[in-house]
Design an enzyme around this catalytic site. Sequence first.
Site, short mmCIF file in Angstrom:
data_model
loop_
_atom_site.label_atom_id
_atom_site.label_comp_id
_atom_site.label_asym_id
_atom_site.label_seq_id
_atom_site.Cartn_x
_atom_site.Cartn_y
_atom_site.Cartn_z
N CYS A 1 -25.02 44.72 -20.83
CA CYS A 1 -24.94 43.49 -21.64
C CYS A 1 -23.52 42.95 -21.63
O CYS A 1 -22.68 43.38 -22.42
CB CYS A 1 -25.40 43.76 -23.07
N CYS B 1 -22.43 41.36 -25.03
CA CYS B 1 -22.17 42.31 -26.12
C CYS B 1 -20.86 43.07 -25.89
O CYS B 1 -20.03 43.18 -26.80
CB CYS B 1 -23.31 43.32 -26.23
N ASP B 2 -20.71 43.61 -24.70
CA ASP B 2 -19.65 44.59 -24.47
C ASP B 2 -18.44 44.03 -23.74
O ASP B 2 -17.40 44.71 -23.65
CB ASP B 2 -20.22 45.77 -23.66
#
Length: 532
Positions: free
Chosen positions: A349, A352-353
Amino acid sequence: MLNEQLSSQLKTHLASLTHDVEFVASLDDSAKATEMRDLLEQIAGLADRVSLRTDGTSARVPSFEIKRPASGDADMIEGVEFAAIPLGHEFTSLVLAILQVGGVVPKIGDETIAQIRAIDRNLAFETYMSLSCQNCPDVVQALNAMSVINPRISHVAIDGSLFKDEVEERQIMAVPNVFLNGEPFDQGRMTIDQIVGKLDTGAEARMADEIDAKDPFDVLVVGGGPAGAASAVYAARKGIRTGIATERFGGQVLDTMGIENLISVPKTEGPKLAAALETHVREYDVDIMNLQLAERLVPASEPGGLTTVELANGAKLEARTVVLSTGARWRNMNVPGEQEYRNKGVTYCPHCDGPLFAGKRVAVIGGGNSGVEAAIDLAGIVGHVTLLEFMDELRADEVLQRKLRSLPNVDVVLNAMTTEVIGDGSKVTGLAYTDRPTDEQHVLELDGVFVQIGLLPNTEWLAGTVELSERGEIVVDDHGRTSVPGVFAAGDVTTVPYKQIVISMGQGATAALSAFDHLIRTSAPEAELATV
């Protein structure tokens, strides 16, 4: 910091507070602390019941707690803290925390609230998140609500980019990442029911007993993504007994950042669409069974009989017809080191990361639209991106390829076969790949690997029951029928081409209507069937 429209909306929400709320900020002279103070002052100026103090003593600076002072008609509430400037995806988390501390009851089922109140030990949660993470708000909001409901629970949401030393020390390379009483608790998206279920070890057994006691369904939908939601709505509208069992409502949509091709909805985000899908389903008489993983399908032993779906918790569900809509998941590279360093540098992701790799060197595996989009997004955050594609050309749309080529900190390597993720035992340090035409071996020194190589259908549990294609997809006809009478399928788990949300929705509707037609034809007397 908040524009006029957002301030007006927030002021309306704050008018529903029934108790006073205090921001207790721990600040220093940094720019981020000034930004945090400005935000809190602006919010406090929107409602008489909200005030700001700057005499906080938190070990994390800058940060702020949200408290309810004790009064004659209400107990003091504390334990909700943000070591972050909660804008972006987390602004809703901030608003909900203010409202809940101020007396607005969290929108949680009574049974879940009772479970939370019954917890009789001190639980100190810490969630490391990023403001660009679409998975993080669910976890932050769940733990904030729990800390409001039970005074023995506390929670602090920590922006990993604001507290880099902690992220490095705890070797956090994926968010959301939750610690409990100083020890790792869990990673990834979690609902409040999942968190409570993990704390309440008897919850799963109780749920299994409840499911076992349910009467057979006319239509049982397995999977809660767009296809499953559409199937449930269309079946319920026929007035027949409908159930839906799903591991997580929303499915793969929950991991999708921007959605701009759902007709009539110009732009939305995956979590918002998933919430809308569940809200729509709940408007009908549908028995929704969340956190349920299907493990086995047992076809009916005779025409018109009951099909059984066995769940991971040991429970069994029976139905006259079943719609399989279990979707797909990210495809793994299946190379040494991938699983060992999952969430330790290997991630799936970028939204997200990505912020956790600010200024670092990363690789993106995959040259389709997802891979190229990930490389473009990451290029604005990380120090350098190397995109590796197995074939001799990228497969992404030309407009994306043009954008990718314009970025100075991106290299593209074609004909690259990834052979190993390399690490030091605790985190990723490199990636090995082979140049396919020359068979020459190469090693990249880097800190993160973002895997974007497509999806795999969730059909392992169906092997030996319904017909599957060579790619593991459920073979269906134009009515959504599978090889097993009374069992239908829809969405990304099937052989229908083009894995798109809008197609899954339409296919889900088709499967439900086909299931209803099957019910009519298998229950009507033979004399009536001749006229149908």
